[in-house]
Structure formats: C-alpha cells, structure tokens
Design an enzyme around this catalytic site. Structure first.
Site, PDB file in Angstrom:
ATOM      1  N   SER A 151      17.143   7.756   4.852  1.00 28.41           N
ATOM      2  CA  SER A 151      17.775   7.485   6.147  1.00 28.41           C
ATOM      3  C   SER A 151      18.904   6.488   5.889  1.00 28.41           C
ATOM      4  O   SER A 151      19.655   6.639   4.920  1.00 28.41           O
ATOM      5  CB  SER A 151      16.722   6.966   7.132  1.00 28.41           C
ATOM      6  OG  SER A 151      17.306   6.681   8.367  1.00 28.41           O
ATOM      7  N   TYR A 165      26.024  10.557  12.931  1.00 30.53           N
ATOM      8  CA  TYR A 165      25.294  10.143  11.726  1.00 30.53           C
ATOM      9  C   TYR A 165      23.996   9.433  12.124  1.00 30.53           C
ATOM     10  O   TYR A 165      22.918   9.723  11.600  1.00 30.53           O
ATOM     11  CB  TYR A 165      26.204   9.234  10.909  1.00 30.53           C
ATOM     12  CG  TYR A 165      25.620   8.759   9.603  1.00 30.53           C
ATOM     13  CD1 TYR A 165      25.569   9.597   8.494  1.00 30.53           C
ATOM     14  CD2 TYR A 165      25.132   7.458   9.459  1.00 30.53           C
ATOM     15  CE1 TYR A 165      25.056   9.154   7.276  1.00 30.53           C
ATOM     16  CE2 TYR A 165      24.626   7.003   8.258  1.00 30.53           C
ATOM     17  CZ  TYR A 165      24.590   7.850   7.169  1.00 30.53           C
ATOM     18  OH  TYR A 165      24.077   7.393   5.973  1.00 30.53           O
ATOM     19  N   LYS A 169      20.083  10.423  11.400  1.00 29.13           N
ATOM     20  CA  LYS A 169      19.180   9.543  10.648  1.00 29.13           C
ATOM     21  C   LYS A 169      17.991   9.093  11.512  1.00 29.13           C
ATOM     22  O   LYS A 169      16.891   8.935  11.002  1.00 29.13           O
ATOM     23  CB  LYS A 169      19.953   8.336  10.099  1.00 29.13           C
ATOM     24  CG  LYS A 169      21.048   8.712   9.085  1.00 29.13           C
ATOM     25  CD  LYS A 169      20.455   9.380   7.840  1.00 29.13           C
ATOM     26  CE  LYS A 169      21.479   9.555   6.728  1.00 29.13           C
ATOM     27  NZ  LYS A 169      20.903  10.201   5.527  1.00 29.13           N
TER      28      LYS A 169
HETATM   29  N1  NDP Z   1      26.495   5.081   0.641  1.00 31.23           N
HETATM   30  C1  NDP Z   1      26.030   4.407   1.675  1.00 31.23           C
HETATM   31  O1  NDP Z   1      26.619   3.437   2.160  1.00 31.23           O
HETATM   32  C2  NDP Z   1      24.725   4.814   2.283  1.00 31.23           C
HETATM   33  C3  NDP Z   1      24.213   6.090   2.128  1.00 31.23           C
HETATM   34  N2  NDP Z   1      23.020   6.433   2.739  1.00 31.23           N
HETATM   35  C4  NDP Z   1      22.468   7.778   2.573  1.00 31.23           C
HETATM   36  O2  NDP Z   1      22.095   7.956   1.227  1.00 31.23           O
HETATM   37  C5  NDP Z   1      22.289   9.293   0.833  1.00 31.23           C
HETATM   38  C6  NDP Z   1      23.187   9.350  -0.383  1.00 31.23           C
HETATM   39  O3  NDP Z   1      24.404   8.743  -0.061  1.00 31.23           O
HETATM   40  P1  NDP Z   1      25.545   8.494  -1.146  1.00 31.23           P
HETATM   41  O4  NDP Z   1      24.920   8.158  -2.429  1.00 31.23           O
HETATM   42  O5  NDP Z   1      26.552   7.596  -0.548  1.00 31.23           O
HETATM   43  O6  NDP Z   1      26.146   9.967  -1.187  1.00 31.23           O
HETATM   44  P2  NDP Z   1      27.330  10.653  -1.999  1.00 31.23           P
HETATM   45  O7  NDP Z   1      28.364  11.051  -1.023  1.00 31.23           O
HETATM   46  O8  NDP Z   1      27.706   9.860  -3.214  1.00 31.23           O
HETATM   47  O9  NDP Z   1      26.571  11.965  -2.508  1.00 31.23           O
HETATM   48  C7  NDP Z   1      26.073  12.903  -1.620  1.00 31.23           C
HETATM   49  C8  NDP Z   1      25.262  13.899  -2.414  1.00 31.23           C
HETATM   50  O10 NDP Z   1      24.762  14.899  -1.523  1.00 31.23           O
HETATM   51  C9  NDP Z   1      25.213  16.180  -1.942  1.00 31.23           C
HETATM   52  N3  NDP Z   1      25.431  17.022  -0.762  1.00 31.23           N
HETATM   53  C10 NDP Z   1      26.281  16.776   0.277  1.00 31.23           C
HETATM   54  N4  NDP Z   1      26.247  17.785   1.158  1.00 31.23           N
HETATM   55  C11 NDP Z   1      25.354  18.695   0.665  1.00 31.23           C
HETATM   56  C12 NDP Z   1      24.911  19.964   1.108  1.00 31.23           C
HETATM   57  N5  NDP Z   1      25.369  20.515   2.247  1.00 31.23           N
HETATM   58  N6  NDP Z   1      24.005  20.629   0.361  1.00 31.23           N
HETATM   59  C13 NDP Z   1      23.541  20.090  -0.793  1.00 31.23           C
HETATM   60  N7  NDP Z   1      23.929  18.898  -1.263  1.00 31.23           N
HETATM   61  C14 NDP Z   1      24.829  18.208  -0.550  1.00 31.23           C
HETATM   62  C15 NDP Z   1      26.492  15.896  -2.730  1.00 31.23           C
HETATM   63  O11 NDP Z   1      26.827  16.901  -3.665  1.00 31.23           O
HETATM   64  P3  NDP Z   1      27.791  18.159  -3.282  1.00 31.23           P
HETATM   65  O12 NDP Z   1      28.919  17.618  -2.464  1.00 31.23           O
HETATM   66  O13 NDP Z   1      28.201  18.740  -4.599  1.00 31.23           O
HETATM   67  O14 NDP Z   1      26.914  19.100  -2.527  1.00 31.23           O
HETATM   68  C16 NDP Z   1      26.089  14.616  -3.450  1.00 31.23           C
HETATM   69  O15 NDP Z   1      25.293  14.915  -4.575  1.00 31.23           O
HETATM   70  C17 NDP Z   1      22.846  10.009   2.066  1.00 31.23           C
HETATM   71  O16 NDP Z   1      21.782  10.624   2.764  1.00 31.23           O
HETATM   72  C18 NDP Z   1      23.440   8.885   2.879  1.00 31.23           C
HETATM   73  O17 NDP Z   1      23.484   9.195   4.236  1.00 31.23           O
HETATM   74  C19 NDP Z   1      22.318   5.538   3.474  1.00 31.23           C
HETATM   75  C20 NDP Z   1      22.786   4.269   3.654  1.00 31.23           C
HETATM   76  C21 NDP Z   1      24.014   3.808   3.067  1.00 31.23           C
HETATM   77  C1  VSD Z   2      16.971  -8.524  13.810  1.00 29.52           C
HETATM   78  C2  VSD Z   2      18.185  -7.786  13.749  1.00 29.52           C
HETATM   79  C3  VSD Z   2      18.895  -7.741  12.444  1.00 29.52           C
HETATM   80  C4  VSD Z   2      20.107  -6.957  12.596  1.00 29.52           C
HETATM   81  C5  VSD Z   2      20.854  -6.652  11.380  1.00 29.52           C
HETATM   82  C6  VSD Z   2      21.881  -5.649  11.726  1.00 29.52           C
HETATM   83  C7  VSD Z   2      22.556  -5.017  10.636  1.00 29.52           C
HETATM   84  C8  VSD Z   2      23.220  -3.748  11.039  1.00 29.52           C
HETATM   85  C9  VSD Z   2      24.026  -3.256   9.954  1.00 29.52           C
HETATM   86  C10 VSD Z   2      24.464  -1.864   9.979  1.00 29.52           C
HETATM   87  C11 VSD Z   2      25.135  -1.583   8.699  1.00 29.52           C
HETATM   88  C12 VSD Z   2      25.576  -0.206   8.543  1.00 29.52           C
HETATM   89  C13 VSD Z   2      25.148   0.380   7.246  1.00 29.52           C
HETATM   90  C14 VSD Z   2      25.709   1.736   7.087  1.00 29.52           C
HETATM   91  C15 VSD Z   2      25.144   2.484   5.936  1.00 29.52           C
HETATM   92  C16 VSD Z   2      25.513   3.923   5.938  1.00 29.52           C
HETATM   93  O1  VSD Z   2      24.659   4.737   6.108  1.00 29.52           O
HETATM   94  C17 VSD Z   2      26.953   4.290   5.809  1.00 29.52           C
HETATM   95  N1  VSD Z   2      27.573   3.562   4.742  1.00 29.52           N
HETATM   96  C18 VSD Z   2      27.157   5.766   5.637  1.00 29.52           C
HETATM   97  O2  VSD Z   2      27.158   6.193   4.331  1.00 29.52           O
END
Ligand code: NDP
Ligand code: VSD
Length: 304
Positions: A151, A165, A169
């Site tokens: 998530s 998004y 999630k």
């Molecule tokens: N980076 C961040 O700040 C944060 C990320 N997350 C979550 O963590 C997870 C990973 O994020 P992150 O490491 O940044 O991601 P990236 O964008 O670096 O990588 C995404 C991955 O998912 C694959 N992917 C995307 N779409 C599809 C699809 N339709 N089918 C199959 N594979 C797919 C991509 O490969 P390809 O494109 O080749 O399919 C790639 O391997 C996500 O769920 C994201 O929402 C959560 C919090 C923070």
């Molecule tokens: C008691 C209350 C405490 C509150 C703390 C609040 C913090 C909120 C922060 C939100 C940060 C957003 C992260 C996004 C990650 C993500 O999924 C994207 N980068 C998409 O890839």
C-alpha cells in the site's frame, strides 16, 4: 500469552521458499527481490517490460550470486497473470508490489487515468490473489505462507492530488482485512505495507509533477530508500505482521488508523490501546496545518 491475540502471532520462513514479487524489476520490488534472494529464497519477479526484467535479473545476480526467475505479464490481464503464476510453481510468499500513480487533482485527470490506477493497483492485486490462492491452498509444504500488498502512507491518509491513488491503496486495505478472514484456516497470512515517499527511482520526477499544494502538505514527511523499505517489508512479512509501517510517522499513522485491522504484536497492541487518544490529537494538529495551508494558498491566489 499466545491465546490472548487473535489471530495468533506466527512466523513465516522465507529461506529456500518461493517468493513471487510483482513489480520486481524496479524500485522497492527490485530491492525486495535482491533482499529475498540474499536471504536464500527462490525468487520470481513479474512486470511488463522484458528488458527491464532482464536487467533486474542481471543486477541481482551480480550483487547476490543468485539467479531469479522472470516473467512478463500485465496485471490487468487476468489470463496472463494466471498463466504466469501457474508456470512459476507453488508460491510461499506472494508480494503484490506493482503500482502506478499520477499526482493530479481529480479535476485534472481523465477517466482513463483514474481507471488505470485503480485497475493496476487494486483490481490487478485481486487477479494475483485469485491466481495464486488455488496453489497456496493445495500446497504440500504445510508451513505458514503469506500474501502481502504494497500500500502506501496514502493508503492510510488521503492527501491533495492523490485521489485515485489513495482510493486504490485504501481499497487494498479492505481487500487485505477481508481476505485474512477467508484464508486464515489455510495458515495463509496477509500483510499490508505502508511506505512513505521512497527513492529511487521515481521520487525526484514525482516531486516535480506534484501540484504545489501536494508539495506543501507533504513537505514535512521524510523519505526512505527502496532498500530500507524492502528490509522493513521482509521483516514484517516474516514475523506475520498485518500492518507494516516503515518509519516514525508510519508508527503514528498505524496507531491512529488501527481500526479493525488484526494486530499480532503484544507490544503494538498495548501501544495502540494506550496511545490512540493522544495520537488522534497529533492528527488534529497535522490536519490543522494542512487545512491552514490550503486556505492560505487559495487566499494568495485570489489576491494575485
Ligand atoms: N516510490 C514511492 O514513493 C512509494 C511507492 N509505493 C508503492 O510501492 C510499489 C512500488 O513502487 P516503486 O518502487 O516506486 O515503483 P516503480 O515505478 O519503480 O516500479 C513499478 C513496478 O511495477 C511494474 N508495473 C507497473 N505497472 C504494471 C502492470 N500494469 N503490470 C505489471 N507490472 C507493472 C513496473 O514494471 P513495468 O513498467 O515493466 O510493468 C515496475 O516493475 C507501488 O505499489 C507503489 O504504489 C508506496 C509508497 C511510496
Ligand atoms: C498522527 C498523524 C501523523 C501524520 C503523519 C502524516 C504523514 C502523511 C504523509 C504522506 C506522505 C505521502 C507519501 C506518498 C508515498 C507514495 O505512495 C507516493 N510517493 C507515490 O509513489
């Protein structure tokens, strides 16, 4: 003590077991694959782009000396997902980590963009669960197994610019809570991970695209590296945690949004019970500053 918490605490070993990671070719998924391979798991990674998968495979081989399996499929295509999961063999730990996002206000998004985000992040995870569950239930290795969903902190709190998004999630949470009740009898344990902003690879680019107000609201939140998030994730999965937070803000968010999620740690159950009131107060303070910034931002725009 074990009888007090329901569901009971559990341990999920990963050494010599099969860990299947979606979105494993980049970012957090790639870091997870590397870490699981280094801990002696057999790893399969799934994504769409074969070239990126091959690069990921080579880089994991260089850093761990281990060969991972790669499989290409779009998680929106249930038939392709089923074929990929069946060809991979019995799965012990399924990590639905794939994900996509666009940081725009709902007004500035096309329906197609919204459907993509929900389709990939939420509906795609349903497809994986349905495909993997059959084999997991019939498995020969009767030790506990795991299904984990990546998530985000945005799956605990909705923030300006992330409507679709966040919805996708938050949706994973409903899926995870209900699914845990459906699969507990088969010794299948569900985890949900709530990472903050994570780099590499996309964070700098994401920050450039964020609406101004999104940047203002998220300004005080810390970022983590993909390796750090991967370590927290694997440790959480191995200890059978339902909610896995990654940093201090994450602990606060987990406590204030604990709701009806299972809690298998005595320590965290105790902390939630004692501190939820005061942390709700901290949440009011955050909300106060967020809504003040929104108010000020609009006032400034009106003047300009
Ligand atoms: N980076 C961040 O700040 C944060 C990320 N997350 C979550 O963590 C997870 C990973 O994020 P992150 O490491 O940044 O991601 P990236 O964008 O670096 O990588 C995404 C991955 O998912 C694959 N992917 C995307 N779409 C599809 C699809 N339709 N089918 C199959 N594979 C797919 C991509 O490969 P390809 O494109 O080749 O399919 C790639 O391997 C996500 O769920 C994201 O929402 C959560 C919090 C923070
Ligand atoms: C008691 C209350 C405490 C509150 C703390 C609040 C913090 C909120 C922060 C939100 C940060 C957003 C992260 C996004 C990650 C993500 O999924 C994207 N980068 C998409 O890839």
């Amino acid at each position: 003590l074990k009888l007090i918490l329901q569901p009971h605490p559990t341990k999920i070993p990963i050494k010599s077991r099969h860990v299947f990671i979606t979105g494993g070719s980049s970012g957090i998924g790639l870091a997870l694959a590397r870490e699981a391979a280094a801990e002696g798991a057999r790893v399969t990674i799934l994504a769409r782009d074969m070239k990126k998968l091959e690069q990921a495979k080579a880089s994991i081989q260089v850093s761990t000396g281990t060969e991972v399996d790669i499989v290409s499929a779009d998680v929106r295509d249930f038939h392709a997902v089923k074929t990929a999961v069946e060809s991979a063999g019995e799965i012990d730990v399924l990590i639905c980590n794939h994900g996509t996002f666009l940081p725009y206000e709902v007004e500035n998004m096309e329906m197609k963009g919204i459907e993509d985000i929900i389709g990939v992040n939420l509906v795609g995870s349903f497809g994986l669960v349905k495909a993997a569950l059959v084999g997991m239930k019939k498995r020969k290795d009767r030790r506990p197994v795991s299904i984990a969903f990546m998530s985000s902190q945005l799956g605990q709190v909705g923030i300006y610019g992330y409507t679709a998004y966040s919805a996708s999630k938050f949706g994973l949470r409903g899926l995870a809570e209900a699914l845990q009740q459906e699969v507990i009898a088969d010794d299948i344990h569900v985890s949900l991970i709530f990472p903050p902003d994570t780099d590499p690879p996309g964070l700098a680019e994401e920050k450039k695209r964020r609406p101004q107000l999104t940047s203002i609201i998220t300004a005080s939140s810390g970022a983590m590296t993909a390796d750090e998030v991967a370590k927290k994730t694997l440790n959480g999965i191995k200890s059978g945690s339902f909610s896995i937070h990654c940093n201090f803000e994450g602990v606060l968010l987990s406590i204030v949004t604990a709701g009806m999620s299972p809690q298998r740690s005595y320590l965290m159950a105790f902390v939630e019970f004692i501190f939820s009131g005061v942390i709700r107060f901290v949440a009011f303070c955050f909300l106060w500053t967020w809504y003040r910034s929104i108010e000020k931002w609009h006032a400034k725009r009106k003047r300009a």
